[in-house]
Design a protein around this motif. Structure first.
Motif, short mmCIF file in Angstrom:
data_model
loop_
_atom_site.label_atom_id
_atom_site.label_comp_id
_atom_site.label_asym_id
_atom_site.label_seq_id
_atom_site.Cartn_x
_atom_site.Cartn_y
_atom_site.Cartn_z
N PRO A 1 0.82 -1.21 0.00
CA PRO A 1 0.00 0.00 0.00
C PRO A 1 0.86 1.28 0.00
O PRO A 1 0.49 2.27 -0.65
N ALA A 2 2.01 1.23 0.66
CA ALA A 2 2.87 2.43 0.70
C ALA A 2 3.39 2.78 -0.70
O ALA A 2 3.55 3.96 -1.03
N TYR A 3 3.66 1.75 -1.52
CA TYR A 3 4.14 2.03 -2.88
C TYR A 3 3.06 2.75 -3.67
O TYR A 3 3.33 3.68 -4.44
N VAL A 4 1.81 2.29 -3.46
CA VAL A 4 0.70 2.90 -4.20
C VAL A 4 0.45 4.33 -3.71
O VAL A 4 0.20 5.24 -4.50
N PHE A 5 0.59 4.53 -2.38
CA PHE A 5 0.41 5.90 -1.87
C PHE A 5 1.52 6.82 -2.40
O PHE A 5 1.28 7.99 -2.67
N ILE B 1 -6.33 5.91 -9.23
CA ILE B 1 -5.77 4.68 -8.64
C ILE B 1 -6.90 3.77 -8.17
O ILE B 1 -6.87 2.56 -8.35
N ARG B 2 -7.92 4.38 -7.59
CA ARG B 2 -9.06 3.55 -7.14
C ARG B 2 -9.71 2.84 -8.32
O ARG B 2 -9.92 1.63 -8.31
N GLY B 3 -9.98 3.59 -9.39
CA GLY B 3 -10.65 3.01 -10.55
C GLY B 3 -9.79 1.95 -11.23
O GLY B 3 -10.30 0.88 -11.62
N ALA B 4 -8.49 2.22 -11.36
CA ALA B 4 -7.60 1.25 -12.02
C ALA B 4 -7.52 -0.03 -11.18
O ALA B 4 -7.56 -1.14 -11.72
N GLY B 5 -7.44 0.12 -9.86
CA GLY B 5 -7.38 -1.06 -8.98
C GLY B 5 -8.67 -1.87 -9.09
O GLY B 5 -8.64 -3.10 -9.19
N MET B 6 -9.79 -1.17 -9.10
CA MET B 6 -11.08 -1.88 -9.18
C MET B 6 -11.23 -2.57 -10.53
O MET B 6 -11.74 -3.69 -10.62
N ALA C 1 -8.76 -3.65 -12.54
CA ALA C 1 -7.85 -4.81 -12.58
C ALA C 1 -8.45 -5.97 -11.78
O ALA C 1 -8.37 -7.13 -12.18
N ASP C 2 -9.07 -5.63 -10.64
CA ASP C 2 -9.63 -6.65 -9.78
C ASP C 2 -10.86 -7.29 -10.41
O ASP C 2 -11.06 -8.50 -10.33
N SER C 3 -11.69 -6.48 -11.06
CA SER C 3 -12.94 -7.04 -11.59
C SER C 3 -12.71 -7.80 -12.89
O SER C 3 -13.34 -8.80 -13.15
N LYS C 4 -11.77 -7.36 -13.72
CA LYS C 4 -11.55 -8.02 -15.02
C LYS C 4 -10.74 -9.31 -14.88
O LYS C 4 -10.89 -10.23 -15.68
N ARG C 5 -9.82 -9.35 -13.90
CA ARG C 5 -9.01 -10.55 -13.67
C ARG C 5 -8.26 -11.01 -14.93
O ARG C 5 -8.14 -12.19 -15.19
N VAL C 6 -7.82 -10.07 -15.74
CA VAL C 6 -7.03 -10.42 -16.92
C VAL C 6 -5.61 -9.93 -16.71
O VAL C 6 -5.31 -9.23 -15.74
N ASP C 7 -4.73 -10.30 -17.62
CA ASP C 7 -3.35 -9.83 -17.58
C ASP C 7 -3.37 -8.28 -17.55
O ASP C 7 -3.98 -7.66 -18.43
N PRO C 8 -2.72 -7.68 -16.55
CA PRO C 8 -2.78 -6.21 -16.46
C PRO C 8 -2.20 -5.53 -17.71
O PRO C 8 -2.55 -4.40 -18.02
N ARG C 9 -1.36 -6.27 -18.44
CA ARG C 9 -0.78 -5.71 -19.66
C ARG C 9 -1.89 -5.36 -20.66
O ARG C 9 -1.84 -4.32 -21.31
N SER C 10 -2.90 -6.24 -20.74
CA SER C 10 -3.97 -5.97 -21.71
C SER C 10 -4.78 -4.74 -21.29
O SER C 10 -5.23 -3.97 -22.14
N LEU C 11 -4.92 -4.54 -19.98
CA LEU C 11 -5.62 -3.34 -19.51
C LEU C 11 -4.78 -2.10 -19.84
O LEU C 11 -5.32 -1.05 -20.22
N ARG C 12 -3.47 -2.25 -19.69
CA ARG C 12 -2.58 -1.12 -20.01
C ARG C 12 -2.65 -0.79 -21.50
O ARG C 12 -2.75 0.40 -21.89
N LEU C 13 -2.65 -1.84 -22.32
CA LEU C 13 -2.67 -1.60 -23.77
C LEU C 13 -3.98 -0.96 -24.21
O LEU C 13 -4.01 -0.18 -25.17
N ALA C 14 -5.06 -1.26 -23.47
CA ALA C 14 -6.35 -0.67 -23.84
C ALA C 14 -6.36 0.85 -23.62
O ALA C 14 -7.15 1.58 -24.22
#
Ligand SMILES: NC(=O)C1=CN([C@@H]2O[C@H](COP(=O)(O)OP(=O)(O)OC[C@H]3O[C@@H](n4cnc5c(N)ncnc54)[C@H](OP(=O)(O)O)[C@@H]3O)[C@@H](O)[C@H]2O)C=CC1
Ligand SMILES: O=C(O)[C@@H]1CCC=N1
Length: 262
Positions: free
Chosen positions: A166-170, A198-203, A205-218
Protein backbone atom coordinates in the motif's frame (compact mmCIF):
# COMPACT_ATOMS: atom_id res chain seq x y z
CA UNK A 1 -12.49 -14.48 28.28
CA UNK A 2 -12.15 -12.20 25.22
CA UNK A 3 -12.48 -13.73 21.74
CA UNK A 4 -9.49 -11.64 20.63
CA UNK A 5 -6.91 -9.54 22.44
CA UNK A 6 -4.89 -7.21 20.21
CA UNK A 7 -1.52 -6.22 21.68
CA UNK A 8 -0.31 -2.98 20.07
CA UNK A 9 -2.84 -0.34 19.11
CA UNK A 10 -0.73 1.31 16.42
CA UNK A 11 -1.21 1.51 12.65
CA UNK A 12 -1.59 -2.23 12.05
CA UNK A 13 -3.16 -3.35 15.34
CA UNK A 14 -5.65 -0.49 15.11
CA UNK A 15 -6.57 -1.30 11.50
CA UNK A 16 -7.09 -4.98 12.36
CA UNK A 17 -9.11 -4.32 15.50
CA UNK A 18 -11.36 -1.86 13.66
CA UNK A 19 -11.71 -4.10 10.59
CA UNK A 20 -12.34 -7.35 12.49
CA UNK A 21 -14.48 -5.70 15.18
CA UNK A 22 -16.74 -4.10 12.58
CA UNK A 23 -17.12 -7.22 10.43
CA UNK A 24 -20.27 -9.30 10.40
CA UNK A 25 -19.57 -12.61 12.12
CA UNK A 26 -16.36 -11.23 13.62
CA UNK A 27 -15.08 -11.72 17.18
CA UNK A 28 -17.83 -10.94 19.70
CA UNK A 29 -15.41 -9.32 22.12
CA UNK A 30 -12.13 -7.59 21.32
CA UNK A 31 -9.69 -6.20 23.86
CA UNK A 32 -6.89 -3.80 22.95
CA UNK A 33 -3.72 -3.37 24.97
CA UNK A 34 -1.23 -0.61 24.22
CA UNK A 35 1.57 1.11 26.12
CA UNK A 36 -0.51 4.27 25.78
CA UNK A 37 -3.97 3.57 27.28
CA UNK A 38 -5.53 6.47 25.32
CA UNK A 39 -4.61 4.74 22.04
CA UNK A 40 -6.31 1.53 23.13
CA UNK A 41 -9.35 3.46 24.35
CA UNK A 42 -9.68 5.35 21.06
CA UNK A 43 -9.75 2.06 19.13
CA UNK A 44 -12.11 0.35 21.59
CA UNK A 45 -14.55 3.27 21.28
CA UNK A 46 -14.90 2.55 17.54
CA UNK A 47 -15.95 -1.06 18.13
CA UNK A 48 -19.39 -2.42 19.05
CA UNK A 49 -17.81 -4.76 21.65
CA UNK A 50 -14.36 -3.34 22.27
CA UNK A 51 -12.52 -2.85 25.55
CA UNK A 52 -9.22 -1.21 26.40
CA UNK A 53 -7.25 -3.34 28.86
CA UNK A 54 -4.10 -2.76 30.89
CA UNK A 55 -2.77 -6.30 31.09
CA UNK A 56 -2.74 -9.53 29.09
CA UNK A 57 -6.17 -10.72 30.17
CA UNK A 58 -7.43 -14.20 29.18
CA UNK A 59 -8.29 -14.46 25.48
CA UNK A 60 -8.98 -17.21 22.98
CA UNK A 61 -6.46 -15.66 20.56
CA UNK A 62 -3.77 -12.99 21.07
CA UNK A 63 -3.06 -10.88 18.00
CA UNK A 64 0.41 -9.43 18.45
CA UNK A 65 0.87 -6.18 16.53
CA UNK A 66 3.96 -4.69 18.15
CA UNK A 67 7.23 -3.83 16.41
CA UNK A 68 9.55 -6.78 15.77
CA UNK A 69 11.96 -5.76 18.56
CA UNK A 70 9.10 -5.73 21.10
CA UNK A 71 7.85 -9.17 20.12
CA UNK A 72 10.13 -11.16 22.42
CA UNK A 73 8.95 -9.27 25.53
CA UNK A 74 5.28 -9.63 24.64
CA UNK A 75 5.51 -13.33 23.78
CA UNK A 76 7.35 -14.19 26.95
CA UNK A 77 4.55 -12.54 28.99
CA UNK A 78 1.75 -14.60 27.43
CA UNK A 79 -0.08 -17.11 29.63
CA UNK A 80 1.01 -20.75 29.36
CA UNK A 81 -0.81 -22.46 26.49
CA UNK A 82 -1.86 -19.21 24.75
CA UNK A 83 -2.66 -19.11 21.05
CA UNK A 84 -0.94 -16.19 19.34
CA UNK A 85 -0.75 -14.67 15.88
CA UNK A 86 2.26 -12.43 15.20
CA UNK A 87 2.08 -9.84 12.43
CA UNK A 88 5.69 -8.74 12.94
CA UNK A 89 7.76 -8.38 9.81
CA UNK A 90 10.77 -10.65 9.59
CA UNK A 91 10.47 -12.45 12.93
CA UNK A 92 10.45 -16.18 12.19
CA UNK A 93 8.25 -18.93 13.63
CA UNK A 94 11.27 -20.55 15.25
CA UNK A 95 12.12 -17.32 17.11
CA UNK A 96 8.51 -16.64 18.12
CA UNK A 97 8.07 -20.16 19.48
CA UNK A 98 11.33 -20.06 21.40
CA UNK A 99 10.20 -16.90 23.27
CA UNK A 100 6.68 -18.10 24.13
CA UNK A 101 5.93 -20.03 27.34
CA UNK A 102 5.49 -23.78 27.07
CA UNK A 103 2.41 -25.11 25.35
CA UNK A 104 1.80 -21.90 23.38
CA UNK A 105 0.88 -22.06 19.72
CA UNK A 106 2.14 -19.31 17.43
CA UNK A 107 1.53 -18.61 13.75
CA UNK A 108 2.51 -15.64 11.58
CA UNK A 109 0.34 -13.32 9.52
CA UNK A 110 1.35 -10.47 7.22
CA UNK A 111 -1.69 -8.22 6.68
CA UNK A 112 -1.80 -4.72 5.24
CA UNK A 113 -3.49 -1.56 6.45
CA UNK A 114 -6.38 -1.92 3.96
CA UNK A 115 -7.73 -4.51 6.43
CA UNK A 116 -9.24 -1.51 8.22
CA UNK A 117 -11.83 -1.25 5.41
CA UNK A 118 -12.06 -5.02 4.72
CA UNK A 119 -9.99 -4.63 1.54
CA UNK A 120 -6.77 -6.09 2.91
CA UNK A 121 -4.50 -8.88 1.80
CA UNK A 122 -2.99 -11.21 4.40
CA UNK A 123 -0.44 -14.00 4.09
CA UNK A 124 -0.39 -16.64 6.82
CA UNK A 125 2.14 -19.32 7.68
CA UNK A 126 2.55 -21.81 10.48
CA UNK A 127 4.01 -25.18 11.33
CA UNK A 128 2.26 -28.37 10.22
CA UNK A 129 1.12 -29.19 13.75
CA UNK A 130 -0.52 -25.75 14.15
CA UNK A 131 -3.31 -26.48 11.66
CA UNK A 132 -6.14 -25.47 14.01
CA UNK A 133 -4.60 -22.06 14.73
CA UNK A 134 -3.82 -21.50 11.05
CA UNK A 135 -7.51 -22.21 10.32
CA UNK A 136 -8.60 -19.75 13.05
CA UNK A 137 -6.19 -17.10 11.73
CA UNK A 138 -7.60 -17.65 8.25
CA UNK A 139 -11.15 -17.09 9.53
CA UNK A 140 -10.15 -13.91 11.34
CA UNK A 141 -8.24 -12.37 8.43
CA UNK A 142 -10.88 -13.35 5.87
CA UNK A 143 -13.16 -10.96 7.75
CA UNK A 144 -10.96 -8.12 6.52
CA UNK A 145 -9.86 -9.19 3.04
CA UNK A 146 -8.17 -11.91 1.01
CA UNK A 147 -5.99 -14.55 2.66
CA UNK A 148 -3.17 -16.67 1.27
CA UNK A 149 -1.60 -19.48 3.30
CA UNK A 150 2.02 -19.72 2.16
CA UNK A 151 5.31 -21.34 3.14
CA UNK A 152 7.47 -19.38 5.58
CA UNK A 153 10.38 -19.29 3.13
CA UNK A 154 8.23 -17.05 0.88
CA UNK A 155 7.10 -14.79 3.69
CA UNK A 156 9.67 -12.01 3.37
CA UNK A 157 9.03 -11.49 -0.34
CA UNK A 158 5.26 -11.66 0.12
CA UNK A 159 5.57 -9.15 2.99
CA UNK A 160 7.57 -6.88 0.68
CA UNK A 161 4.84 -7.09 -1.97
CA UNK A 162 1.51 -6.98 -0.15
CA UNK A 163 2.43 -5.94 3.40
CA UNK A 164 4.43 -2.90 2.30
CA UNK A 165 2.60 -2.58 -1.03
CA UNK A 166 0.00 0.00 0.00
CA UNK A 167 2.87 2.43 0.70
CA UNK A 168 4.14 2.03 -2.88
CA UNK A 169 0.70 2.90 -4.20
CA UNK A 170 0.41 5.90 -1.87
CA UNK A 171 3.82 7.05 -3.12
CA UNK A 172 2.47 6.85 -6.67
CA UNK A 173 -0.55 8.95 -5.64
CA UNK A 174 1.82 11.52 -4.12
CA UNK A 175 3.99 11.54 -7.25
CA UNK A 176 0.97 11.95 -9.56
CA UNK A 177 -0.35 14.78 -7.42
CA UNK A 178 3.04 16.52 -7.44
CA UNK A 179 3.28 16.15 -11.23
CA UNK A 180 -0.16 17.73 -11.60
CA UNK A 181 0.76 20.63 -9.32
CA UNK A 182 4.06 21.24 -11.13
CA UNK A 183 2.20 21.28 -14.45
CA UNK A 184 -0.38 23.82 -13.24
CA UNK A 185 -3.31 21.89 -11.68
CA UNK A 186 -4.51 23.06 -8.21
CA UNK A 187 -3.26 20.76 -5.41
CA UNK A 188 -6.70 19.57 -4.28
CA UNK A 189 -7.89 18.82 -7.83
CA UNK A 190 -4.63 17.06 -8.59
CA UNK A 191 -4.96 14.88 -5.47
CA UNK A 192 -8.60 14.04 -6.21
CA UNK A 193 -7.67 13.04 -9.77
CA UNK A 194 -4.75 10.86 -8.65
CA UNK A 195 -6.75 9.17 -5.87
CA UNK A 196 -9.79 8.44 -8.04
CA UNK A 197 -7.60 7.16 -10.88
CA UNK A 198 -5.77 4.68 -8.64
CA UNK A 199 -9.06 3.55 -7.14
CA UNK A 200 -10.65 3.01 -10.55
CA UNK A 201 -7.60 1.25 -12.02
CA UNK A 202 -7.38 -1.06 -8.98
CA UNK A 203 -11.08 -1.88 -9.18
CA UNK A 204 -10.87 -2.50 -12.94
CA UNK A 205 -7.85 -4.81 -12.58
CA UNK A 206 -9.63 -6.65 -9.78
CA UNK A 207 -12.94 -7.04 -11.59
CA UNK A 208 -11.55 -8.02 -15.02
CA UNK A 209 -9.01 -10.55 -13.67
CA UNK A 210 -7.03 -10.42 -16.92
CA UNK A 211 -3.35 -9.83 -17.58
CA UNK A 212 -2.78 -6.21 -16.46
CA UNK A 213 -0.78 -5.71 -19.66
CA UNK A 214 -3.97 -5.97 -21.71
CA UNK A 215 -5.62 -3.34 -19.51
CA UNK A 216 -2.58 -1.12 -20.01
CA UNK A 217 -2.67 -1.60 -23.77
CA UNK A 218 -6.35 -0.67 -23.84
CA UNK A 219 -5.37 2.76 -22.47
CA UNK A 220 -2.30 3.13 -24.66
CA UNK A 221 -3.31 4.31 -28.14
CA UNK A 222 -0.43 3.74 -30.57
CA UNK A 223 1.38 7.03 -31.02
CA UNK A 224 -0.85 8.66 -28.40
CA UNK A 225 -0.34 10.41 -25.08
CA UNK A 226 -0.14 7.35 -22.83
CA UNK A 227 2.47 5.73 -25.08
CA UNK A 228 4.64 8.82 -24.63
CA UNK A 229 4.37 8.50 -20.83
CA UNK A 230 4.94 4.73 -20.73
CA UNK A 231 8.05 5.11 -22.89
CA UNK A 232 9.46 7.50 -20.27
CA UNK A 233 8.61 5.12 -17.40
CA UNK A 234 10.31 2.22 -19.23
CA UNK A 235 13.34 4.33 -20.20
CA UNK A 236 13.78 5.54 -16.60
CA UNK A 237 13.58 1.96 -15.35
CA UNK A 238 10.32 1.66 -13.42
CA UNK A 239 10.44 -2.16 -13.54
CA UNK A 240 14.05 -2.24 -12.42
CA UNK A 241 13.28 0.23 -9.62
CA UNK A 242 10.31 -1.86 -8.48
CA UNK A 243 12.37 -5.05 -8.36
CA UNK A 244 15.17 -3.29 -6.46
CA UNK A 245 12.68 -1.78 -3.99
CA UNK A 246 10.89 -5.08 -3.29
CA UNK A 247 14.26 -6.80 -2.90
CA UNK A 248 15.39 -4.12 -0.41
CA UNK A 249 12.22 -4.60 1.64
CA UNK A 250 12.60 -8.40 1.69
CA UNK A 251 16.26 -8.12 2.72
CA UNK A 252 15.32 -5.69 5.49
CA UNK A 253 13.13 -8.44 6.98
CA UNK A 254 16.28 -10.42 7.73
CA UNK A 255 17.77 -7.48 9.63
CA UNK A 256 14.53 -7.05 11.63
CA UNK A 257 14.67 -10.75 12.48
CA UNK A 258 18.25 -10.48 13.74
CA UNK A 259 17.51 -7.32 15.80
CA UNK A 260 14.49 -9.01 17.38
CA UNK A 261 16.86 -11.57 18.92
CA UNK A 262 18.99 -8.91 20.66
N1 LIG B 1 2.10 -0.76 9.54
C1 LIG B 1 1.87 -1.69 8.62
O1 LIG B 1 1.40 -1.40 7.50
C2 LIG B 1 2.19 -3.12 8.90
C3 LIG B 1 2.83 -3.49 10.06
N2 LIG B 1 3.09 -4.81 10.31
C4 LIG B 1 3.73 -5.20 11.56
O2 LIG B 1 2.87 -4.80 12.60
C5 LIG B 1 3.64 -4.51 13.77
C6 LIG B 1 3.22 -3.16 14.31
O3 LIG B 1 3.51 -2.19 13.35
P1 LIG B 1 2.82 -0.77 13.41
O4 LIG B 1 1.39 -0.91 13.79
O5 LIG B 1 3.16 -0.10 12.15
O6 LIG B 1 3.62 -0.12 14.64
P2 LIG B 1 3.15 1.03 15.64
O7 LIG B 1 4.38 1.56 16.28
O8 LIG B 1 2.22 1.97 14.92
O9 LIG B 1 2.27 0.23 16.72
C7 LIG B 1 2.80 -0.60 17.70
C8 LIG B 1 2.14 -0.23 19.01
O10 LIG B 1 2.42 -1.23 19.96
C9 LIG B 1 2.72 -0.59 21.20
N3 LIG B 1 3.47 -1.53 22.04
C10 LIG B 1 4.76 -1.92 21.94
N4 LIG B 1 5.06 -2.83 22.89
C11 LIG B 1 3.92 -3.02 23.60
C12 LIG B 1 3.60 -3.83 24.72
N5 LIG B 1 4.49 -4.63 25.31
N6 LIG B 1 2.35 -3.77 25.21
C13 LIG B 1 1.43 -2.96 24.65
N7 LIG B 1 1.68 -2.15 23.58
C14 LIG B 1 2.91 -2.18 23.05
C15 LIG B 1 3.50 0.61 20.77
O11 LIG B 1 3.61 1.56 21.78
P3 LIG B 1 4.95 2.50 21.81
O12 LIG B 1 4.91 3.29 20.54
O13 LIG B 1 4.77 3.31 23.05
O14 LIG B 1 6.11 1.55 21.86
C16 LIG B 1 2.66 1.08 19.59
O15 LIG B 1 1.56 1.87 20.01
C17 LIG B 1 5.10 -4.56 13.35
O16 LIG B 1 5.69 -5.73 13.84
C18 LIG B 1 5.06 -4.55 11.83
O17 LIG B 1 6.12 -5.29 11.27
C19 LIG B 1 2.70 -5.80 9.45
C20 LIG B 1 2.07 -5.48 8.29
C21 LIG B 1 1.81 -4.12 7.88
O1 LIG C 1 7.49 -1.47 7.13
C1 LIG C 1 7.38 -2.49 7.83
O2 LIG C 1 8.37 -3.04 8.33
C2 LIG C 1 6.01 -3.09 8.03
C3 LIG C 1 5.94 -4.48 7.48
C4 LIG C 1 5.14 -4.38 6.23
C5 LIG C 1 4.57 -3.03 6.29
N1 LIG C 1 5.02 -2.35 7.30
Amino acid sequence: MYDLLVVGGGAMGGALAVGMGGAEGGPRSIAILDHTPAKAQAIASMLPAGAAVNTLEPAEVYLLAVKPHHMRGVLSSLPVGAKAISVAAGVRLEQLKSWAPSGCEVVRAMPNTACEIAAGVTAICGDENDGALIARAKELFQLVGEVFVIAENQFDVVSALSGSGPAYVFLLIEAMQEAGITLGIPASVSLDLARATIRGAGMLADSKRVDPRSLRLAVTSPGGMTAAAIAVFEELGLRHQTLAAVKAAAQRAQVLSAHADE
